[in-house]
Each structure stands twice: as structure tokens, then as C-alpha cells.
Write an enzyme that holds these catalytic residues in place. Structure first.
Site, mmCIF file in Angstrom:
data_model
loop_
_atom_site.group_PDB
_atom_site.id
_atom_site.type_symbol
_atom_site.label_atom_id
_atom_site.label_comp_id
_atom_site.label_asym_id
_atom_site.label_seq_id
_atom_site.Cartn_x
_atom_site.Cartn_y
_atom_site.Cartn_z
ATOM 1 N N PHE A 167 0.822 -1.213 0.000
ATOM 2 C CA PHE A 167 0.000 0.000 0.000
ATOM 3 C C PHE A 167 0.860 1.268 0.000
ATOM 4 C CE2 PHE A 167 -2.485 -3.109 2.525
ATOM 5 C CZ PHE A 167 -3.688 -3.081 1.856
ATOM 6 N N SER B 142 -5.011 1.725 -9.087
ATOM 7 C CA SER B 142 -6.101 2.686 -8.963
ATOM 8 C C SER B 142 -6.878 2.784 -10.274
ATOM 9 C CB SER B 142 -5.488 4.054 -8.638
ATOM 10 O OG SER B 142 -6.426 5.079 -8.812
ATOM 11 N N TYR C 122 1.067 11.157 -10.535
ATOM 12 C CA TYR C 122 0.562 10.094 -9.649
ATOM 13 C C TYR C 122 0.052 8.927 -10.488
ATOM 14 C CZ TYR C 122 -2.757 7.473 -6.815
ATOM 15 O OH TYR C 122 -3.447 6.444 -6.212
ATOM 16 N N LYS D 47 1.464 4.862 -11.095
ATOM 17 C CA LYS D 47 0.701 3.602 -10.981
ATOM 18 C C LYS D 47 0.839 2.790 -12.270
ATOM 19 C CE LYS D 47 -0.970 4.070 -6.831
ATOM 20 N NZ LYS D 47 -0.416 3.256 -5.740
ATOM 21 N N PHE E 153 -17.427 20.566 -7.461
ATOM 22 C CA PHE E 153 -16.623 20.905 -8.641
ATOM 23 C C PHE E 153 -17.354 20.553 -9.933
ATOM 24 C CE2 PHE E 153 -12.801 19.906 -5.717
ATOM 25 C CZ PHE E 153 -12.767 21.210 -5.252
HETATM 26 P P1 NAD Z 1 -2.445 6.619 2.975
HETATM 27 O O1 NAD Z 1 -1.597 7.787 2.689
HETATM 28 O O2 NAD Z 1 -3.431 6.713 4.074
HETATM 29 O O3 NAD Z 1 -1.528 5.337 3.229
HETATM 30 C C1 NAD Z 1 -0.287 5.154 2.620
HETATM 31 C C2 NAD Z 1 0.700 4.799 3.711
HETATM 32 O O4 NAD Z 1 1.994 4.619 3.123
HETATM 33 C C3 NAD Z 1 0.851 5.903 4.759
HETATM 34 O O5 NAD Z 1 0.724 5.330 6.043
HETATM 35 C C4 NAD Z 1 2.258 6.442 4.533
HETATM 36 O O6 NAD Z 1 2.855 6.893 5.738
HETATM 37 C C5 NAD Z 1 2.952 5.241 3.942
HETATM 38 N N1 NAD Z 1 4.092 5.548 3.081
HETATM 39 C C6 NAD Z 1 4.154 6.439 2.056
HETATM 40 N N2 NAD Z 1 5.370 6.428 1.497
HETATM 41 C C7 NAD Z 1 6.089 5.489 2.169
HETATM 42 C C8 NAD Z 1 7.418 5.000 2.062
HETATM 43 N N3 NAD Z 1 8.277 5.507 1.167
HETATM 44 N N4 NAD Z 1 7.827 4.029 2.914
HETATM 45 C C9 NAD Z 1 6.985 3.527 3.841
HETATM 46 N N5 NAD Z 1 5.729 3.954 3.992
HETATM 47 C C10 NAD Z 1 5.286 4.913 3.170
HETATM 48 O O7 NAD Z 1 -3.169 6.220 1.605
HETATM 49 P P2 NAD Z 1 -4.291 5.137 1.335
HETATM 50 O O8 NAD Z 1 -5.509 5.866 0.937
HETATM 51 O O9 NAD Z 1 -4.345 4.157 2.448
HETATM 52 O O10 NAD Z 1 -3.700 4.471 0.011
HETATM 53 C C11 NAD Z 1 -2.982 3.252 0.030
HETATM 54 C C12 NAD Z 1 -2.578 2.903 -1.382
HETATM 55 O O11 NAD Z 1 -3.740 2.803 -2.189
HETATM 56 C C13 NAD Z 1 -1.690 3.948 -2.066
HETATM 57 O O12 NAD Z 1 -0.729 3.267 -2.847
HETATM 58 C C14 NAD Z 1 -2.656 4.702 -2.954
HETATM 59 O O13 NAD Z 1 -2.014 5.256 -4.084
HETATM 60 C C15 NAD Z 1 -3.615 3.600 -3.358
HETATM 61 N N6 NAD Z 1 -4.936 4.120 -3.736
HETATM 62 C C16 NAD Z 1 -5.631 4.897 -2.853
HETATM 63 C C17 NAD Z 1 -6.875 5.407 -3.225
HETATM 64 C C18 NAD Z 1 -7.660 6.275 -2.277
HETATM 65 O O14 NAD Z 1 -8.592 6.940 -2.714
HETATM 66 N N7 NAD Z 1 -7.383 6.309 -0.989
HETATM 67 C C19 NAD Z 1 -7.411 5.106 -4.497
HETATM 68 C C20 NAD Z 1 -6.669 4.295 -5.361
HETATM 69 C C21 NAD Z 1 -5.420 3.811 -4.965
HETATM 70 C C1 UD1 Z 2 -9.355 11.504 -7.113
HETATM 71 C C2 UD1 Z 2 -8.106 11.593 -7.962
HETATM 72 C C3 UD1 Z 2 -7.772 10.208 -8.484
HETATM 73 C C4 UD1 Z 2 -7.618 9.225 -7.325
HETATM 74 C C5 UD1 Z 2 -8.926 9.247 -6.516
HETATM 75 C C6 UD1 Z 2 -8.870 8.365 -5.327
HETATM 76 C C7 UD1 Z 2 -8.062 13.843 -8.916
HETATM 77 C C8 UD1 Z 2 -8.188 14.657 -10.185
HETATM 78 N N1 UD1 Z 2 -8.312 12.524 -9.044
HETATM 79 O O1 UD1 Z 2 -10.384 10.995 -7.918
HETATM 80 O O2 UD1 Z 2 -6.573 10.233 -9.234
HETATM 81 O O3 UD1 Z 2 -7.366 7.922 -7.804
HETATM 82 O O4 UD1 Z 2 -9.178 10.585 -6.070
HETATM 83 O O5 UD1 Z 2 -7.973 8.882 -4.388
HETATM 84 O O6 UD1 Z 2 -7.698 14.349 -7.873
HETATM 85 N N2 UD1 Z 2 -15.536 16.728 -5.536
HETATM 86 C C9 UD1 Z 2 -16.197 17.907 -5.253
HETATM 87 N N3 UD1 Z 2 -15.709 18.697 -4.249
HETATM 88 C C10 UD1 Z 2 -14.611 18.361 -3.499
HETATM 89 C C11 UD1 Z 2 -13.947 17.129 -3.797
HETATM 90 C C12 UD1 Z 2 -14.444 16.354 -4.839
HETATM 91 O O7 UD1 Z 2 -17.183 18.259 -5.897
HETATM 92 O O8 UD1 Z 2 -14.221 19.125 -2.609
HETATM 93 C C13 UD1 Z 2 -16.087 15.874 -6.606
HETATM 94 C C14 UD1 Z 2 -15.123 15.588 -7.748
HETATM 95 O O9 UD1 Z 2 -15.212 16.562 -8.744
HETATM 96 C C15 UD1 Z 2 -15.600 14.186 -8.196
HETATM 97 C C16 UD1 Z 2 -16.132 13.547 -6.911
HETATM 98 O O10 UD1 Z 2 -16.395 14.630 -6.018
HETATM 99 O O11 UD1 Z 2 -16.683 14.328 -9.091
HETATM 100 C C17 UD1 Z 2 -15.121 12.606 -6.263
HETATM 101 O O12 UD1 Z 2 -13.892 13.298 -6.087
HETATM 102 P P1 UD1 Z 2 -12.643 12.651 -5.332
HETATM 103 O O13 UD1 Z 2 -13.094 12.094 -4.026
HETATM 104 O O14 UD1 Z 2 -11.555 13.674 -5.299
HETATM 105 O O15 UD1 Z 2 -12.238 11.416 -6.239
HETATM 106 P P2 UD1 Z 2 -11.879 11.363 -7.799
HETATM 107 O O16 UD1 Z 2 -12.056 12.658 -8.459
HETATM 108 O O17 UD1 Z 2 -12.619 10.213 -8.365
#
Ligand code: NAD
Ligand code: UD1
Length: 343
Positions: free
Chosen positions: A84, A128, A152, A156, A221
Site C-alpha cells: 500500500f 487505482s 501520480y 501507478k 466541482f
Molecule cells: P495513505 O496515505 O493513508 O496510506 C499510505 C501509507 O503509506 C501511509 O501510512 C504512509 O505513511 C505510507 N508511506 C508512504 N510512502 C512510504 C514510504 N516511502 N515508505 C513507507 N511507507 C510509506 O493512503 P491510502 O488511501 O491508504 O492508500 C494506500 C494505497 O492505495 C496507495 O498506494 C494509494 O495510491 C492507493 N490508492 C488509494 C486510493 C484512495 O482513494 N485512498 C485510491 C486508489 C489507490
Molecule cells: C481523485 C483523484 C484520483 C484518485 C482518486 C482516489 C483527482 C483529479 N483525481 O479521484 O486520481 O485515484 O481521487 O484517491 O484528484 N468533488 C467535489 N468537491 C470536493 C472534492 C471532490 O465536488 O471538494 C467531486 C469531484 O469533482 C468528483 C467527486 O467529487 O466528481 C469525487 O472526487 P474525489 O473524491 O476527489 O475522487 P476522484 O475525483 O474520483
């Protein structure tokens, strides 16, 4: 009695990692966490102990630090790693691309070298839905073309490509690429949840912070998208369902197609607009959330939701919890912890 399988979660104290830790322990795994705490709080460990009744082992290590990573792997000796750890803020990645490539791409390479050296070849990777770029249609299947519009997303894509090449080069690797849609919600205890630093980028944490009084109003947005109410449509998935998807993926790793990783979408298959999500949250929380329609956010797509059938067919997983439950659990976490883990 058979020995428990050991799994190491990098980024295990973060939002998705901490919820996945709960699911893996509940599924009978011996779990250790590895994190550099760059985006998480050590208080997560106390909360996990409250939920699980046991203190999880944690390695404070940066995934870019290969020697220390090797030490952690040698000490815990897991059969599998769930990766993660990474940085995830799209806007920040545009400003600091090098940091994103270092952490997300070089960090993964360092992990792969350490795993190879310690003979651990089972890996589940957090990808993602961002890899689908601006999809030509919805729902999105895993066969859709991939693209990226920011560093970003590109990090991925690069890691996905690296892992695909690795599987071709050495069939000893068993790898799953899990493409998450929009994770929201929190564990139903209200003890762990999403705790973004600074102003939240994502919708749900922004909404919960308005509801709890930390922010005045939500900016929606874009109100002119070609969707049923003009606002963006997304596939929100409860973080507990998502966590369980990792357990299912790991259990199915030996079913990876020959010479290729297992690639699956983790989403619900249902799309909700920003306004529908807001209304569901208001109903679940009993709070009213002031909002205004603001300009579109650059890089946003109109609609993004999964075709989740491959996950059902290949790993026997499907999401169970609906939007109301996501909102209830997100609210419980925020109301009990108005300032997140520093509350
Ligand atoms: P998060 O930031 O809460 O968790 C990521 C964790 O990784 C954190 O605890 C951070 O301290 C740790 N970390 C970052 N860089 C590090 C490093 N170099 N060495 C060790 N630890 C490190 O994020 P999350 O939402 O839990 O996301 C987890 C994974 O899922 C990420 O790879 C993220 O890109 C992916 N992801 C998240 C979402 C989302 O919306 N949350 C969506 C799609 C993919
Ligand atoms: C965002 C990231 C995407 C990432 C995903 C999960 C961007 C451009 N994309 O996607 O790369 O994988 O989060 O972490 O940042 N919205 C509002 N007001 C706000 C925030 C969001 O209207 O303050 C709207 C957005 O326009 C969208 C929806 O809510 O339509 C969801 O937004 P968000 O939670 O940021 O997720 P993604 O845009 O899907």
C-alpha cells in the site's frame, strides 16, 4: 495446528492499510505493518489494538531503504506482501513529480529487490482506477485502455507495467494488481478512519469535515457535466469491502493466469453523483452540509464506475455495503474524532 500464514503490509498504518490489517487478522493471518509514518499516525496502532485485542508488530521503515526493508522481511519472514505504501495526492504529484516517482516507482523497485533477495514472491499491489484516464464509456472493465494525465497516475501505470514484465520474466512471482475505485467510510467501531493532512482533496473527507464544523462549505466541482444532475459520478466503495478484496486476492494468487498478474477492479459497479452522495450523507448523519456549485476541477472526468464482474469471477469477491452504510461509518469516525487521530 497448521502455522498461520504471515503477511506484511507496507503502508499498513495508512487509511486502507489499517482497515486491511483488521480484515487479514480476522481472516486468520499473522500480520505485521511496515510504514515510514509520512502520512499516518502511530496512534493507529493503539486503535488497532482496541479493535483486535492484540498489538500488531510494526517496522518503521521507508520502502526506499532496501537494506532495512530486507531486515524487516528477514525478521518477520512473511509468505506475502501487500504493498500500500505510496503517495497519492494528484495535485501534489504535479508540483513534485520526482518525489512521486521516487516513492511510488523507486520504492516499489526497492521492495521487489528486497523480496527477491528474501525469496518472497507473492505480492498484492494497490493500483487505482486512475489508470483508466478519461474512460470512453462506463462501466469500466479491466480490458479498457490505460492512460495517465498526471505523475501520480503515471507512477501507478509504471508500477503495473513493471509488475507485468516481472511475471513474464519469472513465473515464480504471483502478483495481483487491484484497481481501486473510490474508497470511503471507516471501520464500524469508529476507531480508525481516513485522516487526511491539510485540506482534503477527496469528496467524503471534505464533506465530513464540513459536517463536523471544521470547514464552512463544500465546493461542488462542476454542475454542468453530462450526467443526470450535472455533477460528477463515481463508484464509492466501503473501505471494509475494499480491505476484504485484498484477503480474497491473496487467497487467489495461485490462480494467476500464466505469466501475467491477476488484474481486477475493486468497485461496486454503481455510480453516484456528488449531489446524491451529499444527500445520502445528510440523511445518515442528520447534519446539513452547505455547498455551492464551483468550476470543474482540472483533470476530473464526468463518470467513472467499475464493471466489478471479474473480481467476482476470479477472486470470488464482491462489495456488500451500500452508500448509506459508507456515509454512516464515515460520519461515526469523524464525529468521534473531529480532528482525526490528534483528537
Ligand atoms: P495513505 O496515505 O493513508 O496510506 C499510505 C501509507 O503509506 C501511509 O501510512 C504512509 O505513511 C505510507 N508511506 C508512504 N510512502 C512510504 C514510504 N516511502 N515508505 C513507507 N511507507 C510509506 O493512503 P491510502 O488511501 O491508504 O492508500 C494506500 C494505497 O492505495 C496507495 O498506494 C494509494 O495510491 C492507493 N490508492 C488509494 C486510493 C484512495 O482513494 N485512498 C485510491 C486508489 C489507490
Ligand atoms: C481523485 C483523484 C484520483 C484518485 C482518486 C482516489 C483527482 C483529479 N483525481 O479521484 O486520481 O485515484 O481521487 O484517491 O484528484 N468533488 C467535489 N468537491 C470536493 C472534492 C471532490 O465536488 O471538494 C467531486 C469531484 O469533482 C468528483 C467527486 O467529487 O466528481 C469525487 O472526487 P474525489 O473524491 O476527489 O475522487 P476522484 O475525483 O474520483
Amino acid at each position: 495446528m497448521a502455522e498461520k500464514r504471515r503477511v506484511l503490509l507496507t503502508g499498513g498504518t495508512g487509511y486502507i492499510g489499517s482497515h486491511s490489517a483488521v480484515s487479514f487478522v480476522e481472516a486468520g493471518y499473522d500480520v505485521a505493518l511496515l510504514d515510514n509514518f509520512s502520512n499516518s499516525s502511530p496512534r493507529v496502532l493503539d486503535r488497532l489494538e482496541q479493535i483486535l485485542g492484540q498489538r500488531l508488530k510494526v517496522y518503521e521503515v521507508d520502502v526506499c531503504d532496501e537494506p532495512r526493508l530486507r531486515e524487516a522481511l528477514a525478521s518477520f519472514s512473511p509468505q506475502a506482501v501487500v504493498h500500500f505504501a505510496g503517495l497519492k495526492a494528484v495535485g501534489e504529484s504535479v508540483k513534485e513529480p520526482q518525489r512521486y516517482y521516487e516513492n511510488n516507482v523507486a520504492g516499489t523497485l526497492s521492495l521487489l529487490r528486497a523480496m527477491a533477495a528474501e525469496k518472497v514472491q507473492d505480492l498484492v499491489f494497490s493500483s487505482s482506477a486512475t489508470v483508466y484516464g478519461d474512460p470512453a464509456s462506463v462501466p469500466i472493465t479491466e480490458a479498457f485502455p490505460r492512460s495517465a494525465t498526471n505523475p501520480y497516475g503515471r507512477s501507478k501505470l509504471m508500477v503495473e507495467d513493471m509488475l507485468m514484465d516481472l511475471c513474464v520474466s519469472d513465473p515464480g512471482w504471483n502478483i495481483a494488481l487491484l484497481r481501486y475505485f473510490n474508497p470511503v467510510g471507516a471501520h464500524n467501531s469508529g476507531l480508525i478512519g481516513e485522516d487526511p493532512t491539510g485540506i482534503p482533496n477527496n469528496l467524503m473527507p471534505f464533506v465530513t469535515q464540513v459536517a463536523v464544523g471544521r470547514r464552512a462549505k463544500l465546493s461542488v466541482f462542476g454542475g454542468d457535466y453530462p450526467t443526470h444532475d450535472g455533477t460528477g459520478v463515481r463508484d464509492y466503495i466501503h473501505v471494509t469491502d475494499l480491505a476484504e478484496g485484498h484477503v480474497s486476492a491473496l487467497a487467489s494468487l495461485d490462480r494467476t493466469p500464466d505469466g501475467a498478474p491477476l488484474v481486477v477492479n475493486l468497485g461496486t459497479g454503481k455510480g453516484y453523483s456528488v449531489l446524491e452522495t451529499l444527500r445520502a450523507f445528510e440523511k445518515a448523519s442528520g447534519c446539513s452540509v452547505p455547498f455551492e456549485i464551483a468550476p470543474r476541477r482540472p483533470g476530473d472526468v464526468a463518470e467513472c464506475y467499475a464493471d466489478p464482474s471479474r473480481a467476482r469471477d476470479l477472486i470470488g469477491w464482491e462489495a456488500k455495503l451500500g452508500l448509506d452504510r459508507m456515509c454512516e461509518d464515515a460520519w461515526r469516525w469523524q464525529a468521534n474524532n473531529p480532528d482525526g487521530y490528534t483528537s
